[in-house]
Design a protein around this motif. Structure first.
Motif, PDB file in Angstrom:
ATOM      1  N   GLU A 108      40.991  62.272  -9.176  1.00  0.00           N
ATOM      2  CA  GLU A 108      42.390  62.380  -9.567  1.00  0.00           C
ATOM      3  C   GLU A 108      42.483  62.705 -11.058  1.00  0.00           C
ATOM      4  O   GLU A 108      41.730  62.157 -11.870  1.00  0.00           O
ATOM      5  CB  GLU A 108      43.127  61.082  -9.272  1.00  0.00           C
ATOM      6  CG  GLU A 108      43.222  60.761  -7.795  1.00  0.00           C
ATOM      7  CD  GLU A 108      43.842  59.392  -7.553  1.00  0.00           C
ATOM      8  OE1 GLU A 108      44.999  59.198  -7.966  1.00  0.00           O
ATOM      9  OE2 GLU A 108      43.155  58.529  -6.979  1.00  0.00           O
ATOM     10  N   TYR A 310      44.243  53.612   0.107  1.00  0.00           N
ATOM     11  CA  TYR A 310      44.918  54.896   0.284  1.00  0.00           C
ATOM     12  C   TYR A 310      45.382  54.982   1.731  1.00  0.00           C
ATOM     13  O   TYR A 310      44.594  54.750   2.654  1.00  0.00           O
ATOM     14  CB  TYR A 310      43.972  56.065   0.008  1.00  0.00           C
ATOM     15  CG  TYR A 310      43.570  56.266  -1.429  1.00  0.00           C
ATOM     16  CD1 TYR A 310      44.384  56.985  -2.302  1.00  0.00           C
ATOM     17  CD2 TYR A 310      42.358  55.770  -1.908  1.00  0.00           C
ATOM     18  CE1 TYR A 310      44.004  57.194  -3.625  1.00  0.00           C
ATOM     19  CE2 TYR A 310      41.973  55.975  -3.230  1.00  0.00           C
ATOM     20  CZ  TYR A 310      42.804  56.687  -4.085  1.00  0.00           C
ATOM     21  OH  TYR A 310      42.426  56.889  -5.385  1.00  0.00           O
ATOM     22  N   ARG A 374      52.822  64.412  -4.328  1.00  0.00           N
ATOM     23  CA  ARG A 374      52.598  63.171  -5.071  1.00  0.00           C
ATOM     24  C   ARG A 374      52.867  63.422  -6.563  1.00  0.00           C
ATOM     25  O   ARG A 374      51.941  63.610  -7.352  1.00  0.00           O
ATOM     26  CB  ARG A 374      51.164  62.684  -4.864  1.00  0.00           C
ATOM     27  CG  ARG A 374      50.861  62.135  -3.487  1.00  0.00           C
ATOM     28  CD  ARG A 374      51.569  60.806  -3.229  1.00  0.00           C
ATOM     29  NE  ARG A 374      51.216  59.804  -4.244  1.00  0.00           N
ATOM     30  CZ  ARG A 374      50.173  58.968  -4.135  1.00  0.00           C
ATOM     31  NH1 ARG A 374      49.401  59.004  -3.043  1.00  0.00           N
ATOM     32  NH2 ARG A 374      49.921  58.089  -5.083  1.00  0.00           N
ATOM     33  N   VAL A 377      50.806  61.357  -9.009  1.00  0.00           N
ATOM     34  CA  VAL A 377      49.426  61.777  -9.255  1.00  0.00           C
ATOM     35  C   VAL A 377      49.383  62.934 -10.258  1.00  0.00           C
ATOM     36  O   VAL A 377      48.464  63.032 -11.074  1.00  0.00           O
ATOM     37  CB  VAL A 377      48.743  62.175  -7.932  1.00  0.00           C
ATOM     38  CG1 VAL A 377      47.354  62.757  -8.176  1.00  0.00           C
ATOM     39  CG2 VAL A 377      48.644  60.964  -7.004  1.00  0.00           C
TER      40      VAL A 377
END
Length: 542
Positions: A108, A310, A374, A377
Motif C-alpha cells: 500500500e 482485510y 478506496r 488508501v
C-alpha cells in the motif's frame, strides 16, 4: 499575494524518489537543503502515483544502493511490526504484502510514505532539510549559465510564493519542469534514428510522441452495489478503439502483449483464493500480466494477514486500459494540459464503471458492482491517485546521452551494456515503452544490466543544474528502462551527493565528470555511502 525569500546550499525541486534520495545525500554530505513537493504525499511513483516498485530480478541480492535497500526493508518492517500478518507471512524473508506478480514488493502506498517520512525525519529535525509542501515551480532566476533561484507558488490557491536561492539546483520533478523555466536545452518525445543511431527510432524526430500517462487507483471487492456515477466521457471511452488494439475496445480485458504485440485477453477474478505465499515475482521469467489482472498489481493480499483484517484483497488498477495516449501534456498551454489530464481521469473512471457494469465475467454474467474505490488508501477524496503517473519527461541535452545501442541486449549481447568511466550507479529493466501519443504500440526490448553515467545528469551548458529523475540524458527509447524506481533513486542520490561534494571541494559538476582524479575521489565517496557503481561479472537474465 505574499512572497518569501529563503536560501540554502541546495534546492531540490520535487520530492519523488529521486528528490528524496538527493536531499538525504546532500544533507548527509553536509549541505543545507530545501526540498519541495507539489502533492500531499512525498514519494512520487511509490506513493502519490501509487505504483509498486518496478525492479530487476536480483534486487534482493545486489544492484541497488544501500539507502534504497533500507527503504525496501523499512516497508517490510512496518508490515511485520504493525500489521497482523499470519506467522508464515511474517517469517517470509522476501515478504511481498500484496503478493502481486509485477514486483517482489507490492504494498500500500501509505506504508512507503511512512518509511520515507521516517528517513527524512532526522534531517528535518536538525534543520538540514527544510520541506516546502504543496508548492510547484513557476519561475527561475538565471544569470548566464547559472540558475540563481527558483520561485515556487502554492497550489492551494492562496497566492503564497517563495523564492529559494541556492548554489545548486536539482530538478527532481516528474516532467523536468525546471528545464523550460531555466532555459536549459532539452528534448521531448522520439529522437530521430539519424541523431541517435537507434534501431527502434523513427526516421524523423517526433517531439510530441510521448509515452502514455496513467491515473491509477485501487479497488476492493465488497458486498453490495458500489457502482459509481456514469463518467461524463464514458460514451467516448467505452467505444474508443486504438489502432494498436486491432479493432478491440480500449475498455476491455484485451490488449496487445507488450512482448509479442499479439492481442491477448486477460482474466479478472476478484479474490481468487490463490496461494499468496507461493508468489515469486520475476518479470524476467514471467511478465505476470498474462493471467488474472486482479493479482498482477495487487497491493494487499488478504490471505497473508489474520482473518478479518482485510475483508478483501486490494488491487491496483494500472493496466493498458487506463493508458492515456490521445495527446501529450508536455509543452502545451497549461489550460490544455489540465484538460487532457482531466480526460485521463475520465478514462480511469470509465474503466472502473465498465468493470462495474459491463465487464464479462468468467461465470457468463456481466459486471462487478461490488468493486469499490478506496480513497483512504489513495489519500485522495475521489479514490484516484493524487498524482499522474508520467512515464516520460522532458530530458536534458546532456553531456552523455544513453541510447538503445548502449543497453539493448540485441545490440550488446554478452558484452554487456556500455561501461562508463564516470558511472555513479547501476540499474536494470527491460526497455519498456507503453503506447504513445504518436500512435505507436509497445516497444519492449530486452536490455542488459546497465550503468548510470554522471554525464547523463549534467546539462551541456548550465553549470549548476543537475537532473535527478526521468529528465536525465536518455532517449525516448532508453527512458523506458531508466525510469523505474530503483534507478530513479540511484540517480537522485548521485545528484544530491554531487551538489554537496562540489560545494565542499570548490569544484563544478562538469569538472568532477571531466577530471579523472576528481571523478575517482567522488566515486569513492559514493561507494562509501553504499552506492553500487558496477555490476558483478556475468549478471544478465537472458
Amino acid at each position: 499575494m505574499s512572497l518569501t525569500e529563503i536560501s540554502a546550499d541546495v534546492v531540490v525541486v520535487g520530492a519523488g524518489l529521486g528528490g528524496i534520495a538527493a536531499a538525504i545525500a546532500a544533507a548527509d554530505r553536509g549541505a543545507s537543503v530545501v526540498l519541495t513537493e507539489e502533492h500531499p504525499w512525498i514519494g512520487g511513483q511509490l506513493t502519490s502515483q501509487a505504483v509498486p516498485p518496478d525492479e530487476h530480478p536480483w534486487i534482493e541480492q545486489f544492484g541497488a544502493n544501500e539507502r534504497y535497500r533500507r527503504l525496501r526493508e523499512g516497508i517490510r518492517d512496518v508490515y511485520r511490526r504493525s500489521y497482523p500478518l499470519r506467522p508464515e507471512a511474517k517469517a517470509w524473508p522476501e515478504l511481498n504484502p500484496g503478493a502481486g506478480w509485477v514486483s517482489k514488493l507490492c504494498h500500500e502506498p501509505r506504508v512507503a510514505l511512512a518509511v520515507l517520512e521516517e528517513m527524512l525525519a532526522p534531517w528535518r529535525s536538525s534543520g538540514r532539510i527544510r520541506l516546502l509542501e504543496r508548492v510547484r515551480p513557476t519561475a527561475a532566476g538565471v544569470d548566464g549559465d547559472v540558475v540563481t533561484s527558483v520561485t515556487l507558488t502554492s497550489v492551494l490557491g492562496d497566492g503564497a510564493r517563495v523564492t529559494v536561492s541556492a548554489a545548486y539546483v536539482v530538478d527532481a520533478t516528474e516532467t523536468g519542469e525546471l528545464l523550460p523555466l531555466t532555459g536549459t536545452e532539452y528534448v521531448t518525445g522520439f529522437e530521430s534514428a539519424a541523431e541517435t543511431g537507434e534501431p527502434s527510432a523513427p526516421a524523423q524526430a517526433q517531439p510530441d510522441n510521448v509515452q502514455a500517462l496513467s491515473v491509477c487507483y485501487v479497488v476492493e471487492h465488497a458486498d453490495g452495489d458500489h457502482t459509481i456515477e456514469r463518467p461524463e466521457r464514458y460514451d467516448f471511452w467505452s467505444s474508443y478503439r486504438p489502432a494498436a488494439w486491432n479493432g478491440a475496445n480500449l475498455l476491455s480485458w484485451t490488449a496487445p502483449s507488450p512482448r509479442t504485440l499479439e492481442m491477448d485477453t486477460r482474466t479478472f477474478t476478484p479474490n481468487p483464493g490463490d496461494d499468496a505465499l507461493a508468489v515469486r515475482a520475476d518479470q524476467s521469467k514471467d511478465p505476470g500480466d498474462g493471467g488474472n489482472l486482479w493479482t498482477f498489481r495487487r497491493v494487499a493480499a488478504a490471505s497473508l494477514f489474520e482473518p478479518g483484517h482485510y475483508s478483501s484483497d486490494i488491487c491496483l488498477v494500472n493496466w493498458p486500459s487506463i493508458d492515456y495516449f490521445l495527446a501529450p501534456v508536455l509543452d502545451v498551454e497549461p489550460e490544455e494540459a489540465e484538460r487532457r489530464i482531466a480526460d485521463a481521469r475520465q478514462l480511469s473512471l470509465s474503466m472502473l464503471y465498465w468493470m462495474q457494469t459491463e465487464a464479462p465475467r468468467e461465470d457468463g454474467g456481466t459486471g462487478f458492482p461490488g468493486l469499490r474505490l478506496r480513497p483512504d488508501v489513495m489519500g485522495s477524496s475521489d479514490g484516484l491517485a493524487q498524482a499522474v503517473y508520467h512515464r516520460e519527461s522532458r530530458r536534458i541535452r546532456a553531456v552523455t546521452t544513453v541510447t538503445e545501442n548502449d543497453v539493448s541486449y540485441a545490440v550488446r549481447g554478452d558484452r554487456g551494456a556500455t561501461r562508463y568511466e564516470d558511472s555513479v550507479g547501476v540499474g536494470m529493466y527491460r526497455i519498456d515503452l507503453h503506447p504513445s501519443t504518436g500512435g505507436d504500440t509497445y516497444i519492449d526490448v530486452p536490455s542488459t544490466p546497465f550503468e548510470i553515467p554522471l554525464g547523463a545528469l549534467l546539462p551541456r551548458r548550465m553549470t549548476n543544474l543537475i537532473a535527478a529523475n526521468k529528465n536525465i540524458g536518455t532517449t525516448h527509447i532508453t527512458n523506458g528502462c531508466y525510469r523505474v524506481h530503483p534507478v530513479e533513486w540511484n540517480i537522485g542520490e548521485a545528484a544530491g551527493h554531487l551538489a554537496a561534494y562540489c560545494l565542499a571541494r570548490s569544484r563544478t559538476p562538469h569538472e568532477v565528470q571531466e577530471r579523472p582524479d576528481v571523478l575517482t575521489d567522488f566515486q569513492h565517496e559514493l561507494i562509501a555511502t553504499g552506492a553500487q557503481l558496477r555490476w558483478p561479472e556475468g549478471a544478465h537474465p537472458y
